[in-house]
Design a protein around this motif. Structure first.
Motif, PDB file in Angstrom:
ATOM      1  N   LEU A  71     -36.405   9.463  -4.466  1.00  0.00           N
ATOM      2  CA  LEU A  71     -36.986   9.531  -5.764  1.00  0.00           C
ATOM      3  C   LEU A  71     -37.644  10.706  -6.213  1.00  0.00           C
ATOM      4  O   LEU A  71     -37.551  11.325  -7.223  1.00  0.00           O
ATOM      5  CB  LEU A  71     -37.714   7.974  -6.134  1.00  0.00           C
ATOM      6  CG  LEU A  71     -36.866   6.743  -6.379  1.00  0.00           C
ATOM      7  CD1 LEU A  71     -37.808   5.593  -6.426  1.00  0.00           C
ATOM      8  CD2 LEU A  71     -35.760   6.919  -7.490  1.00  0.00           C
ATOM      9  N   ASP A 135     -32.022   4.342 -12.888  1.00  0.00           N
ATOM     10  CA  ASP A 135     -32.029   5.158 -11.603  1.00  0.00           C
ATOM     11  C   ASP A 135     -31.767   6.616 -11.886  1.00  0.00           C
ATOM     12  O   ASP A 135     -30.724   6.976 -12.436  1.00  0.00           O
ATOM     13  CB  ASP A 135     -31.332   4.456 -10.355  1.00  0.00           C
ATOM     14  CG  ASP A 135     -31.289   5.296  -9.328  1.00  0.00           C
ATOM     15  OD1 ASP A 135     -32.493   5.093  -8.741  1.00  0.00           O
ATOM     16  OD2 ASP A 135     -30.496   5.861  -8.606  1.00  0.00           O
ATOM     17  N   SER A 164     -34.776   7.969 -17.539  1.00  0.00           N
ATOM     18  CA  SER A 164     -34.688   7.576 -15.934  1.00  0.00           C
ATOM     19  C   SER A 164     -35.681   8.469 -15.041  1.00  0.00           C
ATOM     20  O   SER A 164     -36.267   8.011 -14.107  1.00  0.00           O
ATOM     21  CB  SER A 164     -33.325   8.169 -15.419  1.00  0.00           C
ATOM     22  OG  SER A 164     -32.944   9.637 -15.268  1.00  0.00           O
ATOM     23  N   ASP A 168     -38.963   5.173 -13.840  1.00  0.00           N
ATOM     24  CA  ASP A 168     -39.186   4.793 -12.423  1.00  0.00           C
ATOM     25  C   ASP A 168     -40.543   4.345 -12.179  1.00  0.00           C
ATOM     26  O   ASP A 168     -41.143   3.496 -11.448  1.00  0.00           O
ATOM     27  CB  ASP A 168     -38.574   5.629 -11.334  1.00  0.00           C
ATOM     28  CG  ASP A 168     -36.949   5.623 -11.445  1.00  0.00           C
ATOM     29  OD1 ASP A 168     -36.821   4.637 -10.866  1.00  0.00           O
ATOM     30  OD2 ASP A 168     -36.339   6.762 -11.859  1.00  0.00           O
ATOM     31  N   SER A 358     -33.914   3.391  -7.179  1.00  0.00           N
ATOM     32  CA  SER A 358     -35.268   2.662  -7.679  1.00  0.00           C
ATOM     33  C   SER A 358     -35.358   1.285  -7.454  1.00  0.00           C
ATOM     34  O   SER A 358     -36.398   0.851  -6.973  1.00  0.00           O
ATOM     35  CB  SER A 358     -35.723   3.172  -9.008  1.00  0.00           C
ATOM     36  OG  SER A 358     -34.701   2.536 -10.013  1.00  0.00           O
TER      37      SER A 358
END
Length: 414
Positions: A71, A135, A164, A168, A358
């Motif tokens: 991520l 995500d 996105s 997250d 995520s």
């Protein structure tokens, strides 16, 4: 060591194949994340048993840390890809998506879980928090490939990327709220949520990220002006910034994922310009390299027995979440989202809210902090459903929109 060698060969071979076949994969129903997941299943205990993640230690803990790193790299890539002024010019649209759409998706997902699975609301909220974020890893495949750039408008792609990238980290308080309410008295839980989670873990992450990103950008300019920087090392600076924020953010008890996105945006304000186009391509290559291992690992430890135990209720939950979690919210918010200039792109925006890395990260976090495995079981089942549904429809929907735009006499992709 044999397990390590097999894993290295598999990841290297898969990244090589994805790189060489990137355009056909963009145009096919088989997305790279789904391909990696299926390969992990084939090599794992439910397939050829070539790789056994249980021999490596705690599989969920390994997945959580791998997801956090993935991520972080993805969010840095998104921050560098966006025009520097975008978050400031389009702050109203982002406020709608982050302040209204994301909490609505959290509540819709939670209520669906509560209704279908018959669970207490607090337990259902754990599932809703796990899957409420859009995500960035899977979304990058939708907005950065050649098919997307040729057929989908730039405003839509920037809006989905920004959403996105930010949500997250901002999903973290929604995940933490039911955890705190389950583990503390209500008054203490709310105080902790407002005082610690929002003020320090979220606010502190943003401030630390901005400070580190700004300082790194200024240091880069200083180095360039004096001829100290060799251009090929530019990528290493952005990767080092990502790892620095991830590590320091965790040590200071903040949300390091949100911190990385804030650092990337601050860094981009100082740098941007001439380095952007080349950096985009290299950063996306690194994204691919790190995306494959997380989905292979997910395929290796996928909880098939637990999914099977959910039965038809689990399948119904996954289907209704994909249909109702996002689309109705985006349709209602369309008047306040200028990038959604026509109904077809509004429907695409409403449909493509992929659930991926995520959700894997938050599912493992919930499992480790509460001991409740339902968020892991239901959340990961919905991730697989999202990979299949969004992977199959991404290219056809983009092509259809591009053809519609051309019939209207407009140039898609702008």
């Amino acid at each position: 060591m044999e397990q390590l060698d097999i894993a290295l060969a598999v990841v290297g071979g898969l990244v090589l194949a994805v790189g060489l076949l990137s355009r056909p994969l963009d145009r096919s129903w088989l997305s790279a994340p789904l391909f990696a997941f299926l390969l992990g299943v084939a090599l794992g205990p439910h397939g050829l048993s070539a790789l056994d993640p249980m021999a490596w230690g705690d599989g969920k803990r390994l997945l959580e840390e791998t997801a956090r790193l993935t991520l972080g790299i993805s969010l840095m890539g998104i921050a560098l890809r966006l025009p520097p002024s975008y978050p400031f010019v389009h702050w109203r649209s982002l406020l709608m998506l982050l302040g209204i759409a994301m909490p609505a998706m959290f509540l819709i997902s939670s209520l669906l879980t509560h209704w279908i699975m018959g669970l207490p609301l607090l337990i259902a909220l754990l599932v809703g928090g796990t899957i409420c974020a859009t995500d960035p890893v899977v979304a990058s495949a939708i907005v950065t490939g050649g098919v997307a750039k040729e057929n989908l408008p730039e405003g839509y792609r920037h809006l989905l990327s920004s959403e996105s990238g930010a949500n997250d980290g901002l999903a973290y308080p929604l995940v933490l709220l039911p955890i705190l309410l389950l583990s503390l008295p209500a008054s203490d839980a709310w105080l902790d949520w407002f005082g610690k989670v929002w003020l320090w873990e979220i606010g502190g992450a943003v401030l630390i990220g901005i400070a580190l990103g700004w300082a790194t950008g200024r240091a880069l300019q200083w180095s360039e002006e004096r001829g100290f920087l060799d251009q090929p090392s530019f990528l290493s600076i952005t990767l080092a910034l990502t790892v620095l924020v991830l590590g320091l953010g965790e040590l200071l008890g903040t949300n390091s994922i949100l911190g990385v996105f804030a650092a990337g945006l601050a860094f981009d304000q100082e740098v941007g310009g001439k380095d952007r186009s080349e950096e985009d391509n290299v950063q996306e290559a690194v994204n691919i390299l790190l995306t494959m291992p997380i989905f292979i690992l997910f395929g290796l430890i996928a909880p098939w027995a637990e999914w099977w135990a959910l039965g038809l209720e689990g399948l119904l939950l996954a289907m209704l979440v994909l249909l109702l979690r996002r689309l109705p919210v985006i349709l209602l918010l369309r008047p306040w989202l200028p990038a959604l200039r026509d109904w077809p792109i509004t429907l695409i925006m409403g449909w493509f809210g992929p659930i991926g890395v995520s959700a894997l990260y938050y599912a493992t976090l919930v499992s480790s902090r509460t001991g409740y495995d339902l968020a892991w079981t239901a959340g990961t089942l919905i991730v697989v459903a999202s990979m299949i549904a969004h992977g199959i429809t991404a290219a056809p929907f983009a092509y259809r929109y591009g053809r519609w735009q051309r019939k209207q006499g407009k140039e898609p992709g702008h």
